[in-house]
Motif scaffolding. Sequence first.
Motif, PDB file in Angstrom:
ATOM      1  N   SER A  44       0.855  -1.187   0.000  1.00  0.00           N
ATOM      2  CA  SER A  44       0.000   0.000   0.000  1.00  0.00           C
ATOM      3  C   SER A  44       0.888   1.233   0.000  1.00  0.00           C
ATOM      4  CB  SER A  44      -0.943   0.027   1.210  1.00  0.00           C
ATOM      5  OG  SER A  44      -0.221   0.167   2.412  1.00  0.00           O
ATOM      6  N   PHE A  45       0.359   2.314  -0.525  1.00  0.00           N
ATOM      7  CA  PHE A  45       1.125   3.566  -0.523  1.00  0.00           C
ATOM      8  C   PHE A  45       0.152   4.730  -0.435  1.00  0.00           C
ATOM      9  CE2 PHE A  45      -0.097   3.249  -4.940  1.00  0.00           C
ATOM     10  CZ  PHE A  45      -0.239   4.555  -5.374  1.00  0.00           C
ATOM     11  N   ARG A  46       0.679   5.875  -0.034  1.00  0.00           N
ATOM     12  CA  ARG A  46      -0.102   7.109  -0.045  1.00  0.00           C
ATOM     13  C   ARG A  46       0.838   8.262  -0.388  1.00  0.00           C
ATOM     14  NH1 ARG A  46      -3.426   7.792   4.698  1.00  0.00           N
ATOM     15  NH2 ARG A  46      -3.021   5.690   5.412  1.00  0.00           N
ATOM     16  N   ASP A  47       0.268   9.298  -0.970  1.00  0.00           N
ATOM     17  CA  ASP A  47       1.087  10.471  -1.279  1.00  0.00           C
ATOM     18  C   ASP A  47       0.266  11.738  -1.076  1.00  0.00           C
ATOM     19  OD1 ASP A  47      -0.628  10.465  -3.414  1.00  0.00           O
ATOM     20  OD2 ASP A  47       0.906  10.299  -4.964  1.00  0.00           O
ATOM     21  N   GLU A  48       0.975  12.820  -0.881  1.00  0.00           N
ATOM     22  CA  GLU A  48       0.367  14.140  -0.762  1.00  0.00           C
ATOM     23  C   GLU A  48       1.140  15.050  -1.707  1.00  0.00           C
ATOM     24  OE1 GLU A  48       0.240  17.562   0.261  1.00  0.00           O
ATOM     25  OE2 GLU A  48      -1.815  17.113  -0.355  1.00  0.00           O
ATOM     26  N   ASP A  65       5.451  25.653  11.447  1.00  0.00           N
ATOM     27  CA  ASP A  65       4.395  26.261  12.243  1.00  0.00           C
ATOM     28  C   ASP A  65       4.176  25.423  13.501  1.00  0.00           C
ATOM     29  OD1 ASP A  65       4.061  28.275  10.374  1.00  0.00           O
ATOM     30  OD2 ASP A  65       2.515  27.171   9.263  1.00  0.00           O
ATOM     31  N   VAL A  66       3.395  25.955  14.417  1.00  0.00           N
ATOM     32  CA  VAL A  66       3.197  25.309  15.714  1.00  0.00           C
ATOM     33  C   VAL A  66       2.516  23.949  15.559  1.00  0.00           C
ATOM     34  CG1 VAL A  66       2.049  25.490  17.955  1.00  0.00           C
ATOM     35  CG2 VAL A  66       3.093  27.509  16.912  1.00  0.00           C
ATOM     36  N   TRP A  67       3.110  22.948  16.185  1.00  0.00           N
ATOM     37  CA  TRP A  67       2.547  21.603  16.213  1.00  0.00           C
ATOM     38  C   TRP A  67       1.333  21.602  17.136  1.00  0.00           C
ATOM     39  CZ3 TRP A  67       4.294  16.760  14.173  1.00  0.00           C
ATOM     40  CH2 TRP A  67       3.654  15.628  14.683  1.00  0.00           C
ATOM     41  N   ALA A  68       0.180  21.173  16.634  1.00  0.00           N
ATOM     42  CA  ALA A  68      -1.048  21.105  17.432  1.00  0.00           C
ATOM     43  C   ALA A  68      -1.463  19.644  17.550  1.00  0.00           C
ATOM     44  CB  ALA A  68      -2.151  21.923  16.785  1.00  0.00           C
ATOM     45  N   HIS A  69      -1.483  19.132  18.773  1.00  0.00           N
ATOM     46  CA  HIS A  69      -1.831  17.728  18.978  1.00  0.00           C
ATOM     47  C   HIS A  69      -3.204  17.383  18.405  1.00  0.00           C
ATOM     48  CE1 HIS A  69       1.733  16.855  21.056  1.00  0.00           C
ATOM     49  NE2 HIS A  69       1.372  17.162  22.297  1.00  0.00           N
ATOM     50  N   LYS A  70      -4.156  18.325  18.510  1.00  0.00           N
ATOM     51  CA  LYS A  70      -5.504  18.027  18.025  1.00  0.00           C
ATOM     52  C   LYS A  70      -5.517  17.814  16.516  1.00  0.00           C
ATOM     53  CE  LYS A  70     -10.283  19.694  18.067  1.00  0.00           C
ATOM     54  NZ  LYS A  70     -11.213  20.767  18.517  1.00  0.00           N
ATOM     55  N   THR A  71      -4.800  18.664  15.796  1.00  0.00           N
ATOM     56  CA  THR A  71      -4.743  18.517  14.338  1.00  0.00           C
ATOM     57  C   THR A  71      -3.979  17.254  13.966  1.00  0.00           C
ATOM     58  OG1 THR A  71      -4.717  20.933  14.169  1.00  0.00           O
ATOM     59  CG2 THR A  71      -4.159  19.677  12.193  1.00  0.00           C
ATOM     60  N   TYR A  72      -2.869  17.016  14.670  1.00  0.00           N
ATOM     61  CA  TYR A  72      -2.104  15.792  14.443  1.00  0.00           C
ATOM     62  C   TYR A  72      -2.983  14.561  14.661  1.00  0.00           C
ATOM     63  CZ  TYR A  72       0.862  11.863  15.910  1.00  0.00           C
ATOM     64  OH  TYR A  72       1.412  10.617  16.071  1.00  0.00           O
ATOM     65  N   ASN A  91       0.831  18.192  -2.813  1.00  0.00           N
ATOM     66  CA  ASN A  91       1.168  19.578  -2.485  1.00  0.00           C
ATOM     67  C   ASN A  91       2.434  19.685  -1.638  1.00  0.00           C
ATOM     68  OD1 ASN A  91      -1.001  20.493  -3.921  1.00  0.00           O
ATOM     69  ND2 ASN A  91      -2.286  20.916  -2.143  1.00  0.00           N
ATOM     70  N   THR A  92       2.626  18.726  -0.725  1.00  0.00           N
ATOM     71  CA  THR A  92       3.819  18.755   0.122  1.00  0.00           C
ATOM     72  C   THR A  92       4.895  17.796  -0.359  1.00  0.00           C
ATOM     73  OG1 THR A  92       2.887  17.078   1.612  1.00  0.00           O
ATOM     74  CG2 THR A  92       2.475  19.393   2.160  1.00  0.00           C
ATOM     75  N   LEU A  93       4.626  17.068  -1.442  1.00  0.00           N
ATOM     76  CA  LEU A  93       5.576  16.084  -1.990  1.00  0.00           C
ATOM     77  C   LEU A  93       6.013  15.087  -0.916  1.00  0.00           C
ATOM     78  CD1 LEU A  93       7.728  18.387  -4.311  1.00  0.00           C
ATOM     79  CD2 LEU A  93       5.862  16.855  -4.958  1.00  0.00           C
ATOM     80  N   THR A  94       5.016  14.532  -0.231  1.00  0.00           N
ATOM     81  CA  THR A  94       5.261  13.563   0.836  1.00  0.00           C
ATOM     82  C   THR A  94       4.693  12.210   0.421  1.00  0.00           C
ATOM     83  OG1 THR A  94       4.997  15.388   2.404  1.00  0.00           O
ATOM     84  CG2 THR A  94       5.059  13.167   3.320  1.00  0.00           C
ATOM     85  N   PHE A  95       5.391  11.149   0.782  1.00  0.00           N
ATOM     86  CA  PHE A  95       5.068   9.812   0.269  1.00  0.00           C
ATOM     87  C   PHE A  95       5.372   8.769   1.325  1.00  0.00           C
ATOM     88  CE2 PHE A  95       6.585   5.899  -1.761  1.00  0.00           C
ATOM     89  CZ  PHE A  95       5.619   5.630  -2.711  1.00  0.00           C
ATOM     90  N   SER A  96       4.533   7.742   1.397  1.00  0.00           N
ATOM     91  CA  SER A  96       4.849   6.590   2.245  1.00  0.00           C
ATOM     92  C   SER A  96       4.416   5.316   1.536  1.00  0.00           C
ATOM     93  CB  SER A  96       4.170   6.699   3.616  1.00  0.00           C
ATOM     94  OG  SER A  96       2.770   6.533   3.510  1.00  0.00           O
ATOM     95  N   LEU A  97       5.120   4.236   1.837  1.00  0.00           N
ATOM     96  CA  LEU A  97       4.846   2.942   1.212  1.00  0.00           C
ATOM     97  C   LEU A  97       5.221   1.855   2.200  1.00  0.00           C
ATOM     98  CD1 LEU A  97       5.832   1.790  -2.368  1.00  0.00           C
ATOM     99  CD2 LEU A  97       6.554   0.437  -0.397  1.00  0.00           C
ATOM    100  N   ARG A 157       3.136  11.469  11.361  1.00  0.00           N
ATOM    101  CA  ARG A 157       3.930  12.595  11.863  1.00  0.00           C
ATOM    102  C   ARG A 157       4.634  13.324  10.719  1.00  0.00           C
ATOM    103  NH1 ARG A 157       6.667  10.737  17.583  1.00  0.00           N
ATOM    104  NH2 ARG A 157       4.972   9.386  18.311  1.00  0.00           N
ATOM    105  N   PHE A 158       5.192  12.565   9.789  1.00  0.00           N
ATOM    106  CA  PHE A 158       5.884  13.186   8.662  1.00  0.00           C
ATOM    107  C   PHE A 158       4.909  13.934   7.758  1.00  0.00           C
ATOM    108  CE2 PHE A 158       9.587  10.860   9.921  1.00  0.00           C
ATOM    109  CZ  PHE A 158      10.663  11.470   9.300  1.00  0.00           C
ATOM    110  N   PHE A 159       3.746  13.351   7.491  1.00  0.00           N
ATOM    111  CA  PHE A 159       2.769  14.025   6.642  1.00  0.00           C
ATOM    112  C   PHE A 159       2.298  15.320   7.303  1.00  0.00           C
ATOM    113  CE2 PHE A 159       2.885  10.266   4.185  1.00  0.00           C
ATOM    114  CZ  PHE A 159       2.209  10.473   2.988  1.00  0.00           C
ATOM    115  N   TYR A 160       2.131  15.271   8.633  1.00  0.00           N
ATOM    116  CA  TYR A 160       1.674  16.477   9.335  1.00  0.00           C
ATOM    117  C   TYR A 160       2.783  17.534   9.396  1.00  0.00           C
ATOM    118  CZ  TYR A 160      -0.146  19.548  12.999  1.00  0.00           C
ATOM    119  OH  TYR A 160      -0.573  20.649  13.704  1.00  0.00           O
TER     120      TYR A 160
END
Length: 326
Positions: A178-182, A274-281, A184-190, A234-237
């Motif tokens: 499985s994989f996912r990408d974003e 920017d500030v890390w927000a636990h709720k958004t994470y 706009n931020t050029l972020t990827f996981s597999l 965490r990386f995507f956020y």
Amino acid sequence: MNTAIYQPFKSFDFKNQLCFLSGESPVEPSRVLPEWLIKMANLTGDEQIKLLDESIRTYQSLTVPTSPQVYANFISPLENKIAAAFEKGYAGLANLEDVDLFNWIGKLMYSFLYIEMQGAIRLNQLSGDGMNMSQGLMHKFGNLHTMLQGIYKPVVFEEFTPWSIIIVPLAETNTAFSFRDEINTLTFSLKFKDFGIIACLQDNGTNKRYHHEILESINDTKLSEQQFEEIAARFFYSAYLFNRLPEYNIMPAHGTIYIDAMPLKGTQNKALFDVWAHKTYAQVLENFWKPWGHTLFEIIKDPSAPLSYFNDPHLPTHLRFLENEG
């Protein structure tokens, strides 16, 4: 000698007439998800993916125009190298050069971007010259494309690495692909077999440094799928929180492209993130943990300590992240 760099975002060239990588013609369609990966993952190619324009496409229907010479002489050898590493699992990936993985992931993500651009133009969400597209995004995507020229010609990164890439071993040795990408931020996981990959393709290594505490605590520990998805979240956020647009000096000379990174700090006296927000994470994490049914309420039950599969989660506790060297 023509030393010009093919820059598709200058002419907004997404018409299937020129090679997506080199700008050459003639072209033939090449699959975005290579045949070797489809077979290795025991897929049929009929699996579906939803694009940003809401259209549904099958894996095997996703293609980009490619010069036959570029494909045969450069893309195919790269695919063979990645396929050999995937075949060996984590041990193979651990011995792979980061630049090869960067080129392969970058090619994959840029191919998706190429197809997404076509869909946006078709729906009149983008003009044919890209005038209603964010200039920052065009700049970022154009820089990635220039870096990917390293697939078929020499590209030298002058004393910097443009990416954050981590490869981790998984406890489950038969993890489904499985994989996912974003984009706009050029972020990827597999994740696949016994390994997981997370990559931020244009952050000059900053996201990896931002998460250094949890990465150092992991070391070579085999992670559960939940742990891997937690790190990926965490990386995507943090890639979303990363508030710089990296700038580069790009100089083609004698058939080689030299790329030098400008300091990320620049003239801005503020944190790189920017500030890390636990709720958004926690909202991001809920999406990554969908297979395990964790609700947002469960994840953020303690607002100061979101749910974690790590004994010591090493979540960011400071609000600033500055680097003198950028």
